[in-house]
Structure formats: C-alpha cells, structure tokens
Design a protein around this motif. Structure first.
Motif, PDB file in Angstrom:
ATOM      1  N   UNK A  82       0.811  -1.222   0.000  1.00 17.84           N
ATOM      2  CA  UNK A  82       0.000   0.000   0.000  1.00 17.84           C
ATOM      3  C   UNK A  82       0.841   1.267   0.000  1.00 17.84           C
ATOM      4  N   UNK A  83       2.159   1.133  -0.015  1.00 18.78           N
ATOM      5  CA  UNK A  83       3.021   2.312   0.001  1.00 18.78           C
ATOM      6  C   UNK A  83       2.928   3.063  -1.322  1.00 18.78           C
ATOM      7  N   UNK A  84       3.106   4.372  -1.269  1.00 20.08           N
ATOM      8  CA  UNK A  84       3.120   5.181  -2.490  1.00 20.08           C
ATOM      9  C   UNK A  84       4.385   4.876  -3.279  1.00 20.08           C
ATOM     10  N   UNK A  85       4.422   5.206  -4.585  1.00 18.61           N
ATOM     11  CA  UNK A  85       5.636   4.956  -5.372  1.00 18.61           C
ATOM     12  C   UNK A  85       6.883   5.601  -4.768  1.00 18.61           C
ATOM     13  N   UNK A 133      10.110   3.426  -3.367  1.00 20.84           N
ATOM     14  CA  UNK A 133      11.467   3.592  -3.880  1.00 20.84           C
ATOM     15  C   UNK A 133      12.440   3.984  -2.776  1.00 20.84           C
ATOM     16  N   UNK A 134      11.995   4.855  -1.872  1.00 22.02           N
ATOM     17  CA  UNK A 134      12.877   5.267  -0.768  1.00 22.02           C
ATOM     18  C   UNK A 134      13.200   4.081   0.129  1.00 22.02           C
ATOM     19  N   UNK A 141      10.861   1.556  -9.221  1.00 15.56           N
ATOM     20  CA  UNK A 141      11.929   1.500 -10.231  1.00 15.56           C
ATOM     21  C   UNK A 141      13.325   1.399  -9.628  1.00 15.56           C
ATOM     22  N   UNK A 142      13.457   1.708  -8.340  1.00 13.25           N
ATOM     23  CA  UNK A 142      14.778   1.617  -7.706  1.00 13.25           C
ATOM     24  C   UNK A 142      15.317   0.193  -7.744  1.00 13.25           C
ATOM     25  N   UNK A 171      13.871  -4.041 -18.839  1.00 13.96           N
ATOM     26  CA  UNK A 171      15.194  -3.492 -19.151  1.00 13.96           C
ATOM     27  C   UNK A 171      16.259  -3.977 -18.170  1.00 13.96           C
ATOM     28  N   UNK A 172      15.828  -4.417 -16.991  1.00 10.50           N
ATOM     29  CA  UNK A 172      16.783  -4.912 -15.999  1.00 10.50           C
ATOM     30  C   UNK A 172      17.430  -6.221 -16.444  1.00 10.50           C
TER      31      UNK A 172
END
Length: 502
Positions: free
Chosen positions: A36-39, A43-44, A79-80, A125-126
């Motif tokens: 449920x975390x925001x993007x 990432x952080x 994306x991180x 792409x990874x």
C-alpha cells in the motif's frame, strides 16, 4: 502504528539498524503494509533496504529485509529495484550453493531469487543488467554443479522450488543475446539438467520452465551444431503423452512448449523410429483438428482468436518440418490433411472437412504468421509443386503464397482439362439428368456445369448493354494494372454488333 510512521521509524534508525530491538518488529509491520506504500515511499524504502543488505547484517534481520524487497518487487512503480546495484545485492544473497538442510539460509536464498524474478517481469530493461552483474558467476557455477551430477542424484536431492527458481532466472538470462548466453547455449553440461526437468516424475511447472529455457538456448546456437539434440526422444514422448485437448488449450502446456523446441533444426538421426514419428504426427493432427473447430466458432475480434493462432502456428511448423524430412510422413499426413477430393462440385475451402477448414485459414482474417505457416504446410504436402498446389486448393487460395515465394501465380494456373484429370483420382459419378460438366474451373477449384453459366435469354437490350459496359470497364482496369495484357474482348463484341447492324 501507521505505515508512514513505520517507514519514518525504519529510516531514522540508520546506521544502527542491526542492533536496534525495534528493527525486527518494524520490518514485520512494514511487510504487512508494503503493497500500500506510495511509489515515492516504495522507492525510498527499497533504496534503504538495498543499502543495508550491501553491508553485513544479522541473518534474522536480513531475512526480513529480503522478504520485504520481494514484496516491493511486485510493484512496477518501484523502479529503484531495476538498478544494477539491486541485482548485484540480490544475486549475492541468493546463495545458490546453500545447504538445503540450513532452513534459514534456504529461506533467504529463495526469497532473494523470487525478488529477482519479480524484477525481471516488472522491469524488462533490468534483464540487460543481469547479464553484466558482477555476482552472476556464482549463479553460472551453480548451473555447472547442477549439470555435473547424475539424474539419479538430481532425483534423490530434488528441491522443486530451488530448481524452478534456478530455471526461471536462467530463462530471463537467456532472453538476451550476449557472449555469456551464447556460451551457455553451447554448453552440453546443461542437457542433463533440462532432461531431468522434463521427465515425467517432475512437477509440471518445473518442466515448463525448462522447456522455455531450452527454446531460448536453441535460438542462440548455430543450426549446424545443436547440443540439445539428445533431448529429441524425450520431447517427442512428451508431445505424444499430452492429450490433444491440452495441446490445443489456450493455456500453454509442457506439450506445446516441446513443440516449439522441436521446430529448431536438429540431427534427424536423433529422432525416434517411424512408428513413433507417425504417432507424433497423429497427435499433432488431432490437436490441429480441435484448433480448427475452435477457430470456426470465433471471429477476428474474439479475444480467443489470437490464442488459437498461437497454437496453430507451431503445430503447423513442426508438421512441415516432419514431412519435409521424411517422405513417408508426407504421405501419411496428406491422407489426413489433404486427401484426394471426393466432391469436385464445391470449392476446396467449402465444407467442414479438415482439409477445407485448413484451406480457409489461408484467406481468413488474422495474423500473417499463421496463414504463412499453414500455406507452407500445404505447399510441402503438394511436394512444393506450384501447379499441383494450385490444382489442389484453387488458384484464389494459392496465389498469395506463390507470390510470397517469388513465383508468378499465372505460371501455376492449370488448364481446365489438366485440372479435371489430375485434381482427384476419384471424380464423382454423373447421371444423365445432371448438367453436363465443363471441367474444373482453375480459379475456384471446382467443377463447372452448364447450370453455372447464367442465361441471358430473358435480358432486355438495355440490361445487355449495361453488362457489356461493366465488363468493358473491368477489363480496362485489369489492363491498366498489368493483370492481363490482352485485347479487351468487349470491344470486339461491340465491333461485331456494329457490323451486324449495318
């Protein structure tokens, strides 16, 4: 504690996360709300976790951190995780050589590999970065270890999840064409690993994964040297033992993956004997029959239609390969897919027979790949003879394929007399009351009779004039486009009519 507060709490513990008694509880709570975390928060948190895992952490804490990363890896907005540093860290903790009896390390290894697989799915792409990762060597060594043991040892120490995740990572790795993957493709030591994975006593999910890996590897090997040729007998058995309905199912099965693998060139000496090859062809034809029945119940806009095309294409490709390699199989397959026509009064594509439904695919709306592979099969069954091909399926159905092959369809156009004598060894009987036949129309591929020619006896002069004008314009268009280069016959008719009026 709210998830935002949990995130702030975890981030604020740096750099003393290892020793804080709150870390384990915070990680457990974060795991429950990670989806449920925001993007931005995802990432952080991911960057923070990767930084912690890059250093030495306590094993219990590390397990929770990797599990949390595995949950975050399902989120395409995170994306991180697609960075090379993330792949390096997860490969490091995948611990491919872990002792299966060490449950803690095994859980850690499994979670890290699951996270890697999720990242490969969410961030294509990874996959390019995976090939150049500095921690890829342990994975490659793990493959070598797997491949160096006997199949008996593999069965004894079999760990389905371990094998599955190994094969899944190998699948993503072999999607790329690189020196690393080309070396893997030419390594014969992988054959025992794949052979074991597609054996009958191994879970199906593992077998499917191995077959997809095999397909990728075969794309990377030269046609002249395929190290996976020894797998042919097992692949053939897998298809024969797969029910036709399963082969034709929209859901991919191990059998259809085996079909894909057998399409690649492999030494014919490795293939089984003729009776088994005939059984293989029969199973493919049974599945193709079911697919054609399903095709006729759908339209071009039906969501299921592309899935049907995806099944028809590899099956027809493999049948073409088989009939080209073994003349005996051409005769056998022809008896089912392209038998002598019994009723020449209807066009070849009309009807519910297997050959009629197959011919209809040549002009049906859909993917070009499917129509091309079907045409290749029919052309091979006709001994790659353009005239025989045209006579059997009709000029209209054959013209497109002949043009694609660089042949002039007009050169393959049979005469009515030759078609009448060669299209079927058993022409239908005629009775005295039936209209007299005029031979086979080379365009439609069916017989003509006097009743097919419309009568103009009851036409008025105006109707005849309009029809003549229509035909005149049609011939002029054909001449302008280069389809025909003859004198317009309607002009000659007008000249004769004018002379008669005088």
């Amino acid at each position: 504690m709210a998830k935002d507060a949990l995130l702030v709490s975890y981030l604020s513990l740096s750099p003393a996360r290892d020793t804080s008694p709150l870390v384990e509880k915070i990680l457990v709570d974060l795991t429950q709300g990670a989806e449920d975390l925001s993007p931005d928060d995802s990432n952080e948190l991911a960057e923070c976790l990767i930084g912690d895992l890059a250093e030495s952490t306590q094993q219990g804490i590390r397990n929770l951190q990797i599990s949390l990363l595995r949950i975050l890896s399902r989120n395409p907005a995170c994306t991180a995780l697609a960075q090379l540093s993330t792949l390096d860290t997860l490969l490091k903790w995948s611990a491919f050589s872990v002792d299966p009896l060490d449950s803690t390390k095994r859980t850690e290894s499994i979670e890290a590999r699951k996270a890697l697989c999720n990242i490969m799915v969410q961030h294509p792409l990874a996959r390019d970065s995976l090939v150049i990762s500095s921690h890829l060597n342990p994975f490659l060594q793990h493959l070598t270890t797997f491949a160096s043991v006997s199949e008996t040892e593999l069965t004894t120490s079999h760990d389905s999840m371990d094998h599955f995740l190994t094969l899944r990572l190998l699948f993503f790795l072999t999607l790329q064409d690189s020196p690393v993957t080309r070396n893997l493709a030419s390594d014969t030591r992988l054959v025992p690993l794949i052979r074991h994975a597609i054996s009958m006593d191994v879970p199906e999910m593992e077998g499917k994964e191995a077959l997809m890996v095999l397909y990728n590897l075969q794309r990377l090997v030269p046609d002249t040297s395929n190290p996976f040729t020894p797998l042919v007998p097992r692949l053939v058995d897998l298809i024969i033992n797969t029910p036709p309905a399963t082969l034709a199912s929209p859901e991919p099965s191990g059998g259809i993956h085996a079909v894909h693998s057998l399409i690649h060139p492999m030494d014919t000496e490795a293939w089984p004997d003729m009776p088994k090859l005939i059984r293989l062809c029969d199973r493919l034809i049974e599945a193709l029959d079911l697919l054609l029945q399903a095709f006729d119940t759908t339209t071009a806009t039906t969501p299921l239609r592309p899935r049907i095309d995806e099944r028809i294409t590899p099956i027809t490709l493999l049948l073409t390969r088989l009939v080209d390699a073994w003349p005996t199989l051409r005769t056998h397959v022809s008896s089912s897919l392209l038998p002598p026509r019994r009723d020449l009064s209807i066009a070849p594509e009309v009807g519910e027979s297997l050959d009629s439904r197959l011919i209809r695919l040549l002009t049906a709306v859909g993917t070009e790949v499917r129509s091309h592979t079907v045409a290749d099969l029919l052309y091979s069954l006709c001994h790659q003879d353009a005239k025989r091909f045209t006579e059997r399926i009709g000029f209209g159905n054959a013209a497109g394929h002949l043009t694609r092959l660089g042949l002039d369809p007009k050169d393959a156009l049979p005469t009515a007399s030759s078609s009448s004598s060669s299209s079927s060894p058993h022409p239908p009987p005629t009775t005295s009351s039936a209209p007299s036949p005029l031979g086979i129309d080379p365009i439609t591929g069916k017989t003509q009779s006097m009743s097919d020619i419309p009568s103009t006896d009851d036409w008025t002069e105006e109707e005849k004039e309009r029809e003549a004008e229509r035909l005149f314009v049609l011939f002029e268009r054909l001449k302008a486009t280069g389809v025909v280069q003859v004198e317009n016959p309607v002009s000659r008719i007008h000249e004769i009519s004018d002379e008669e009026d005088k």
